[in-house]
Design an enzyme around this catalytic site. Structure first.
Site, PDB file in Angstrom:
ATOM      1  N   THR A   1       1.204  -1.237   0.245  1.00 33.16           N
ATOM      2  CA  THR A   1      -0.206   0.162   0.042  1.00 33.16           C
ATOM      3  C   THR A   1       1.107   1.125   0.187  1.00 33.16           C
ATOM      4  O   THR A   1       0.817   2.098  -0.563  1.00 33.16           O
ATOM      5  CB  THR A   1      -1.070   0.193   1.332  1.00 33.16           C
ATOM      6  OG1 THR A   1      -2.105  -0.889   1.269  1.00 33.16           O
ATOM      7  CG2 THR A   1      -2.106   1.457   1.379  1.00 33.16           C
TER       8      THR A   1
ATOM      9  N   GLN B   1      -6.290  -0.651  -2.349  1.00 34.45           N
ATOM     10  CA  GLN B   1      -5.669  -0.006  -1.959  1.00 34.45           C
ATOM     11  C   GLN B   1      -5.181   0.107  -3.340  1.00 34.45           C
ATOM     12  O   GLN B   1      -4.118  -0.375  -3.427  1.00 34.45           O
ATOM     13  CB  GLN B   1      -4.964  -0.882  -0.465  1.00 34.45           C
ATOM     14  CG  GLN B   1      -5.269  -1.556   0.953  1.00 34.45           C
ATOM     15  CD  GLN B   1      -5.629  -2.505   0.671  1.00 34.45           C
ATOM     16  OE1 GLN B   1      -5.984  -3.032   0.163  1.00 34.45           O
ATOM     17  NE2 GLN B   1      -5.509  -3.042   2.394  1.00 34.45           N
TER      18      GLN B   1
ATOM     19  N   GLN C   1     -10.449   3.120  -1.988  1.00 34.31           N
ATOM     20  CA  GLN C   1      -9.644   2.881  -1.008  1.00 34.31           C
ATOM     21  C   GLN C   1      -8.923   3.420  -1.199  1.00 34.31           C
ATOM     22  O   GLN C   1      -7.790   3.165  -1.789  1.00 34.31           O
ATOM     23  CB  GLN C   1      -9.769   1.100  -0.974  1.00 34.31           C
ATOM     24  CG  GLN C   1      -9.145   0.369   0.606  1.00 34.31           C
ATOM     25  CD  GLN C   1     -10.097  -0.947   0.879  1.00 34.31           C
ATOM     26  OE1 GLN C   1     -10.599  -1.374  -0.274  1.00 34.31           O
ATOM     27  NE2 GLN C   1      -9.123  -0.959   1.621  1.00 34.31           N
ATOM     28  N   ASP C   2      -8.315   3.878   0.775  1.00 33.80           N
ATOM     29  CA  ASP C   2      -6.845   4.666   1.270  1.00 33.80           C
ATOM     30  C   ASP C   2      -6.425   5.717   0.005  1.00 33.80           C
ATOM     31  O   ASP C   2      -5.734   5.532  -0.395  1.00 33.80           O
ATOM     32  CB  ASP C   2      -5.940   3.622   0.911  1.00 33.80           C
ATOM     33  CG  ASP C   2      -6.039   2.490   1.827  1.00 33.80           C
ATOM     34  OD1 ASP C   2      -7.414   2.642   2.620  1.00 33.80           O
ATOM     35  OD2 ASP C   2      -5.114   1.249   2.241  1.00 33.80           O
TER      36      ASP C   2
ATOM     37  N   ASP D   1     -11.725   4.170   4.785  1.00 33.51           N
ATOM     38  CA  ASP D   1     -10.494   4.458   4.705  1.00 33.51           C
ATOM     39  C   ASP D   1      -9.570   5.970   4.443  1.00 33.51           C
ATOM     40  O   ASP D   1      -9.076   4.671   3.953  1.00 33.51           O
ATOM     41  CB  ASP D   1      -9.617   3.222   5.566  1.00 33.51           C
ATOM     42  CG  ASP D   1     -10.214   2.246   6.276  1.00 33.51           C
ATOM     43  OD1 ASP D   1     -11.106   2.138   6.797  1.00 33.51           O
ATOM     44  OD2 ASP D   1      -8.823   0.770   6.206  1.00 33.51           O
TER      45      ASP D   1
ATOM     46  N   ARG E   1     -13.315   4.315  12.078  1.00 35.54           N
ATOM     47  CA  ARG E   1     -12.816   2.901  12.504  1.00 35.54           C
ATOM     48  C   ARG E   1     -10.760   3.573  13.123  1.00 35.54           C
ATOM     49  O   ARG E   1     -10.261   4.059  12.196  1.00 35.54           O
ATOM     50  CB  ARG E   1     -13.529   2.253  11.453  1.00 35.54           C
ATOM     51  CG  ARG E   1     -12.221   1.578  10.544  1.00 35.54           C
ATOM     52  CD  ARG E   1     -12.970   0.674  10.270  1.00 35.54           C
ATOM     53  NE  ARG E   1     -12.119  -0.171   8.208  1.00 35.54           N
ATOM     54  CZ  ARG E   1     -12.069  -1.551   7.976  1.00 35.54           C
ATOM     55  NH1 ARG E   1     -12.174  -2.412   8.729  1.00 35.54           N
ATOM     56  NH2 ARG E   1     -11.298  -1.295   6.894  1.00 35.54           N
TER      57      ARG E   1
ATOM     58  N   TRP F   1      -7.898   1.924  13.538  1.00 38.92           N
ATOM     59  CA  TRP F   1      -6.967   0.692  12.470  1.00 38.92           C
ATOM     60  C   TRP F   1      -5.661   0.454  13.309  1.00 38.92           C
ATOM     61  O   TRP F   1      -5.849  -1.010  13.636  1.00 38.92           O
ATOM     62  CB  TRP F   1      -6.252   1.380  11.663  1.00 38.92           C
ATOM     63  CG  TRP F   1      -4.889   1.272  10.562  1.00 38.92           C
ATOM     64  CD1 TRP F   1      -5.066  -0.687  10.545  1.00 38.92           C
ATOM     65  CD2 TRP F   1      -3.513   1.530   9.916  1.00 38.92           C
ATOM     66  NE1 TRP F   1      -4.276  -0.975  10.276  1.00 38.92           N
ATOM     67  CE2 TRP F   1      -3.496   0.208   9.325  1.00 38.92           C
ATOM     68  CE3 TRP F   1      -4.083   2.639   9.470  1.00 38.92           C
ATOM     69  CZ2 TRP F   1      -2.590   0.735   8.051  1.00 38.92           C
ATOM     70  CZ3 TRP F   1      -3.075   2.993   8.432  1.00 38.92           C
ATOM     71  CH2 TRP F   1      -2.180   1.737   8.248  1.00 38.92           C
TER      72      TRP F   1
END
Length: 589
Positions: free
Chosen positions: A351, A381, A403-404, A425, A493, A495
């Site tokens: 990532t 990711q 995502q990411d 996220d 959330r 991590w």
């Protein structure tokens, strides 16, 4: 299904890695650079070998406080008191009693010794790890390995800067907390990347990195324990952000780490700026690619180097390394100057390595551009922008992905008037970062997914990190708006164990789930995280049905909320004025 970043679910989807791929020309070039570094480092280590700590430690497991050890010398009272502050006291005692001078040192001197000892240990790890640079490796192994080398090199710099301060030669306590926090984050990122590989390279790296995370944690705890935390009285100890008495010019309207020249650069209209380097795809500039411009920029610059990127679509994966300091990039505006790439984890990148644009050089500024990762939601990711640069500013930019999307990796960062788009996220990492006057757009995710705006990864209670979202708008894109009943969106959330996020004075759309926050994994971190909301509004801002976790709090006292402002959370009044970006130092909007 939500994929954990660099976690078990991602690992299960991949084939076991063998070290069989040949090196690219870039990797060979890096090997030559590493050999030069090794020559210099070996001289340092040879001189330091007489004072190297003998660590005979076997950790019981991740997250444990104690460890099995053999104590060869009896600790002094100063060492015992110092090590009681740490999360790994047995390792602390064993490492200090074997370090020359520690048995004769007082508690104040042990702060310096701890930083010095950790710096030497990182140096030995880098030296040992670099010895396998010439091995052939498959793509994921190579990227995980290269990530670790880069992160170890960054930690060497951060620990070196910290050592200068603790010996009384410059800097401030807030700087040292930032650098030590970043070094610990670097180590965490390295080990996460290695979790998805197997074979000889992983075995070597795990051997070289043994106990390094715990040593860095101890070093951070020892320094943090030596400074005052009185400004965070009333906040749980694991969530305190220690303020160090530095003068904060809140009334100036700008964090003072921004020079007058940089302030003018950020406030001036683009046509009025004078660039040192111009990038234009049509050849009417200094260079045709942004990568060429970065390469041409001087290293360790103490003055601002301005790089103008003319309108156009630049399909490049860019990196502003730690030696490229004080670079400012500006374009012709959001949607006009576009930097784009499509790296993702399904190409066997970590990532960390997927970023379209990555910056670690201190004083990084990005203005009036779009940075995107077009890989799409099915690739999971896929980072658009990764920032690990201290005193960095991102102003009037679009950051687009799924995502990411935005990896706020480490150190002090400020985002103003930016639009960030994503799904799972989509703002994540472990920087001390403030978002101000930004629009954070949740997009329509894949079937069965839930949107989460943040996934903050503070791992250690002494890290001065977290995400502060101030006077922003939490919105849904048109495609999500039409299907929001099927795709709930959450504010964040956890991590990591001490995850910390605060929303203040921000508008929240009705796509936000009434519970507000989402578990990462059952009850993990629910009593150690710090999630706060202060005077938010809009249909999604009601707190009556929010989660009842021990770590969640509705902030009602302005004094508590003010601790997460630009002035106090990232000490912005000491550095932002020099960049020229407008900002609110306190709570007032």
């Amino acid at each position: 299904m939500d994929y954990d970043r660099l976690g078990a679910s991602e690992s299960a989807a991949r084939i076991s890695i063998a070290d069989t791929t040949t090196q690219s020309p870039d990797q060979k070039s890096r090997k030559r650079k590493l050999l030069l570094l090794l020559t210099v480092l070996s001289m340092i280590l040879l001189s330091a070998s007489a004072v190297s700590a003998v660590l005979i430690i076997r950790s019981k497991g991740k997250g444990t406080v104690g460890s099995e050890s053999i104590i060869k010398k009896k600790p002094t009272q100063a060492i015992s008191r110092t090590c009681r502050r740490t999360r790994y006291p047995s390792l602390c005692i064993n490492s200090l009693v074997e370090f020359p001078g520690a048995l004769d040192a007082g508690e104040r001197e042990l702060v310096h010794i701890s930083v010095n000892m950790t710096l030497q240990r990182v140096g030995r790890a880098l030296y040992g790890a670099s010895g396998i640079a010439n091995l052939e490796m498959e793509t994921l192994v190579r990227t995980a390995y290269d990530d670790c080398l880069e992160l170890l090199e960054d930690s060497m710099d951060q620990l070196g800067e910290s050592l200068v301060f603790v010996t009384g030669n410059g800097g401030g306590g807030d700087d040292v907390l930032t650098w030590l926090s970043a070094a610990l984050t670097n180590q965490d990122t390295c080990t996460e990347g290695l979790a998805d590989v197997s074979g000889h390279v992983k075995d070597v790296m795990e051997r070289e990195l043994q106990d390094l995370t715990e040593l860095m944690s101890n070093c951070l705890a020892i320094f943090a324990g030596s400074i005052s935390d009185k400004d965070f009285s009333g906040v749980p100890i694991q969530n305190r952000r220690r303020l160090l008495g530095s003068t904060l010019a809140e009334e100036s309207g700008f964090p003072s780490w921004i020079s007058k020249r940089d302030r003018r650069l950020l406030q001036a209209p683009a046509p009025a700026l004078r660039a040192d380097i111009t990038v234009s795809k049509d050849g009417n500039g200094t260079y045709k690619t942004i990568a060429e411009a970065i390469k041409a920029a001087p290293e360790k610059s103490t003055r601002r180097i301005v790089i103008y990127i003319k309108a156009g679509r630049y399909d490049e994966n860019l990196k502003v390394g730690r030696k490229k300091t004080n670079l400012m990039f500006y374009g012709d505006g959001k949607g006009k100057t576009v930097i784009t790439g499509g790296r993702n984890i399904f190409q066997n990148f970590t990532t960390f390595h997927t970023a379209t644009f990555a910056a670690t050089g201190a004083g990084f500024i990005l203005r009036d551009v779009t940075v995107e990762n077009w890989a799409g939601p099915g690739k999971h990711q896929a980072v658009a922008l990764r920032v690990g640069a201290d005193h960095s500013v991102v102003y009037k930019c679009n950051i687009i992905g799924y995502q990411d999307t935005l990896y706020v990796h480490s150190q002090r960062q400020f985002f103003r008037e930016c639009d960030v788009y994503g799904t799972v996220d989509f703002i994540f990492g472990n920087a001390a970062v403030v978002f101000q006057n930004c629009n954070l757009y949740a997009r329509k995710p894949m079937p069965m997914q839930k949107n989460t705006v943040t996934a903050q990864s503070r791992k250690d209670p002494n890290q001065n990190t977290g995400i502060s979202i101030h006077n922003c708008r939490i919105l849904a894109t048109a495609d999500l708006e039409a299907a929001k009943s099927s795709f709930p969106t959450y504010l964040g959330r956890p991590w990591k164990l001490y995850s910390r996020v605060v929303y203040m004075l921000s508008y929240m759309g009705d796509h936000i789930h009434p519970a507000g926050w989402l578990e990462w994994n059952s009850a993990f971190a629910l009593d150690t995280l710090y999630y706060g909301e202060y005077m938010n509004y809009g249909p999604g801002g009601a707190v009556g049905h929010r989660v009842k976790w021990p770590g969640y709090r509705v902030i009602t006292v302005p004094e508590e909320a003010s601790r997460f402002t630009v002035a106090k959370f990232i000490y912005g009044s000491s550095w932002l004025p020099s960049t020229g970006v407008a900002f609110i130092a306190g709570l007032s909007v």
